[in-house]
Design an enzyme around this catalytic site. Structure first.
Site, mmCIF file in Angstrom:
data_model
loop_
_atom_site.group_PDB
_atom_site.id
_atom_site.type_symbol
_atom_site.label_atom_id
_atom_site.label_comp_id
_atom_site.label_asym_id
_atom_site.label_seq_id
_atom_site.Cartn_x
_atom_site.Cartn_y
_atom_site.Cartn_z
ATOM 1 N N GLU A 275 32.181 35.587 42.625
ATOM 2 C CA GLU A 275 33.529 35.997 42.237
ATOM 3 C C GLU A 275 33.856 37.313 42.922
ATOM 4 O OE1 GLU A 275 34.329 36.499 38.092
ATOM 5 O OE2 GLU A 275 33.611 34.505 37.515
ATOM 6 N N GLU A 328 45.914 32.833 34.765
ATOM 7 C CA GLU A 328 45.528 32.076 33.561
ATOM 8 C C GLU A 328 46.079 32.784 32.325
ATOM 9 O OE1 GLU A 328 41.307 30.437 33.866
ATOM 10 O OE2 GLU A 328 41.324 31.918 35.495
ATOM 11 N N LYS A 331 43.845 33.759 28.911
ATOM 12 C CA LYS A 331 42.644 34.586 28.911
ATOM 13 C C LYS A 331 42.865 35.805 28.014
ATOM 14 C CE LYS A 331 39.763 34.769 32.219
ATOM 15 N NZ LYS A 331 39.011 35.037 33.458
ATOM 16 N N GLU A 337 43.305 40.571 33.160
ATOM 17 C CA GLU A 337 42.515 39.348 33.036
ATOM 18 C C GLU A 337 43.346 38.102 33.315
ATOM 19 O OE1 GLU A 337 39.129 38.995 32.449
ATOM 20 O OE2 GLU A 337 39.246 41.132 32.936
#
Length: 384
Positions: A275, A328, A331, A337
């Site tokens: 990542e 997203e 999250k 985030e």
């Protein structure tokens, strides 16, 4: 490291498309056809396209390396016969059960791997994600390597030898990281977890999955660390560590990990950046411009030929997964985030990026919405 694929030559030969939708994944040749840039396909959202639609998008954009955070049947079926290489994951909450029971491990592999492989070209199997960062599950830490070992044995039982078993480790596993030459893993995990893990990776010819985010290192110390150093924007030496010089924070963080592994006797284990990325909103320096510059430069670095490597591993090939494909919205935690995506859920671009790694910074227009020109791709070589 060489990751082989029975479909990659056909895939390499497919034409790159001149469209504004982002991809951050493509292929380069390194001893064999090997995807070097991948994408993390997280799904903690309630507004994403179906897996079939997502895979179609990825395929149309010539993305070749995809990482998911489970072994979802819909996603794995959608990825079948695409030629894409896939990383799947045993969820953190299943580690204890798999570590304590070979039968449970066998059942997991038989349910989540065997039905899809090799039509779905699973290359990596991560046992958990960043569990060594979560002190609330500290009791599970000692079970991590036994779970990895059981999963490996289950694959062997099913005559599957090409899938590399690993686990994703965050940078906070290092107790000391600066200067890189003094790097060590944290005392609470170094000999009890990391050393046996590295032994397992070395013995099984697997790789160390490292989640490395210069963003967090910079944002937590922005007064002392230059932004340009963090986003690959410095051409001058910023850090001198003995005879080793660093122009980018990523290099320093990678080499710190390499030194820490070497100090445990396993300095030759290959690394995959599982990542990395930069958020587009929600925190210090989190904006579209910085994210675009970081990820464009990360792609160019990973796609460089010959491979760039790091000061301590010059010319090493380091496959890299950009985080993430989508923003997203479900999250938890800080706003950052939820804002790492290179695509909005409707498939449109958050910012433009050349996933071939051929466009320089000055070849994008100032709006960041589209490249000034599309790179031309040389004809694919014939397979040998």
């Amino acid at each position: 490291m060489v990751i082989t694929s029975c479909h990659l030559w056909e895939w390499i030969a497919s034409r790159f498309r001149d469209i504004a939708v982002i991809s951050i994944c493509t292929i380069m040749i390194a001893d064999a056809a090997t995807p070097q840039i991948g994408i993390n396909y997280g799904r903690v959202a309630d507004n994403l396209p179906s897996p079939a639609q997502v895979v179609s998008l990825i395929k149309n954009l010539n993305i070749g390396l995809v990482k998911i955070y489970d072994a979802n049947s819909q996603v794995l079926n959608a990825l079948a016969n695409t030629g894409m290489e896939v990383s799947v994951m045993v969820p953190n909450e299943q580690i204890s059960n798999i570590a304590s029971s070979q039968t449970s491990s066998d059942n997991w592999v038989e349910q989540n791997i065997v039905p899809y492989y090799p039509a779905t070209q699973i290359t990596f199997l991560a046992v958990g994600n960043e569990i060594l960062s979560d002190t609330s599950i500290k009791s599970v830490w000692a079970q991590l390597v036994p779970a990895m070992s059981n999963i490996y044995s289950s694959l062997v039982k099913n005559n599957i030898s090409q899938i590399q078993v690993t686990t994703a480790v965050a940078s906070d596993a290092l107790g000391n990281s600066f200067p890189p030459s003094n790097a060590t893993f944290r005392d609470d995990i170094a000999t009890s977890v990391i050393k046996p893990m590295l032994s397992f990776l070395s013995r099984t010819n697997s790789v160390f999955f490292a989640n490395i985010y210069p963003y967090f290192a910079w944002a937590s110390n922005a007064q002392q660390i230059s932004l340009q150093y963090a986003i690959f924007g410095s051409s001058n030496v910023v850090v001198t560590d003995g005879s080793t010089q660093y122009t980018s924070l990523m290099d320093a963080m990678l080499d710190a990990t390499i030194v820490a592994m070497k100090n445990l006797g396993y300095g030759d284990v290959n690394i995959v950046i599982s990542e990395t990325g930069w958020p587009t909103m929600g925190g210090t320096g989190a904006n579209v411009k910085n994210a675009a510059l970081y990820n464009r430069r990360m792609v160019r670095r990973a796609m460089a030929s010959p491979s760039v490597g790091t000061p301590l591993r010059p010319k090493a090939t380091i496959p890299t997964f950009i985080f993430a494909l989508f923003n997203e919205d479900q999250k938890p935690g800080a706003a950052t985030e939820r804002n790492w995506g290179v695509l909005y859920p409707n498939g449109s671009s958050v910012y433009a990026i050349d996933f071939t790694g051929q466009l320089g910074d000055d070849q994008y227009d100032s709006s960041l919405l589209a490249p000034v020109q599309s790179p031309t791709q040389a004809p694919a070589p014939s397979p040998t």
